[in-house]
Scaffold this motif. Sequence first.
Motif: not given
Length: 284
Positions: A155-158, A167-172, A208-215, A219-227
């Motif tokens: 999705r293009y959010f702007g 932004v690419v989303y893996f919903p499952a 951020m409105k998408w339902d996810f917990d992992t980002v 570049h850089g390390a995998v993080t969380t929604k809080a990150g």
Amino acid sequence: MSRTLFARLCAAALLFTGCWIAYTQTQAQPLTLSKVKEDLYLIEGDGGNVAVYVTSEGVILVDDKFEQDHDAIVAQVKSVTPLPVKYVLSTHHHSDHTGGNAKFLPTAEIISTANARANIVNHAQPNVAPELAPARVTFTEETAVFLGGKEVRARYFGRGHTNGDAVVYFPALRTIHTGDLMAGTTPLIDYRGGGSVVEWTKTLDAAMKWDFDTVIPGHGAVTTKAGLLTYNNNIAKLRDRAAGLIHQGKSQEDVGKVMAAEFGWGPKSMQAQWSLPGMMTELK
Ligand SMILES: [Zn+2]
């Protein structure tokens, strides 16, 4: 300067310039693959982070690093599945994320935002060699790929890093790949590629409105929604700090000094070269 400090400074400089080392890159760094979640892997090293989503009908990639990394990416994919790459979802036009396009195009479909394609066609990133190959399929708002019973959305959010960031989303798997809307520790606004520090936070707010917990960042390390939220808050802080100084009539040099001291935009960083002049105009 101690050897450790020197190494640390070099590492920091690499992080800040990661997006832009396309045409100074001479030797590919070794790539490593790690598991993020079930059937989802991350390939790191050299260029942007590549996501590998394995399905029963083939592989969906997010981004494909530099041209020189193509064979190593394919080798890493082969270590987790015998099936071929069927789709490459591009997060944006920069050559450390799209350099492998030309080599994947004969056997895979490449999909990007219409703006990311236009940026490649119009050479929005200067001095890129070899010539980048644009996506054959584009979208302006949202698209999805369905393969082997799995779904991936883009999705293009702007505007933000550029004017074509997907932004690419893996919903499952409740996981997203942000491209360079999150990259390293401080934002690189590519004004030549249509980026905007004002729009960037709104773009991430929407994502951020998408339902996810992992980002997976660009570049850089995998993080969380809080990150990701922390990263977005830092962009807002940077933007407000710069706007305050600019409204006080401070010069680009003075704003640059504060950005360097408080946000890591060293005088040799790509942010100082590519983001600061445009920000002076955008935040006026
Ligand atoms: Zn980039």
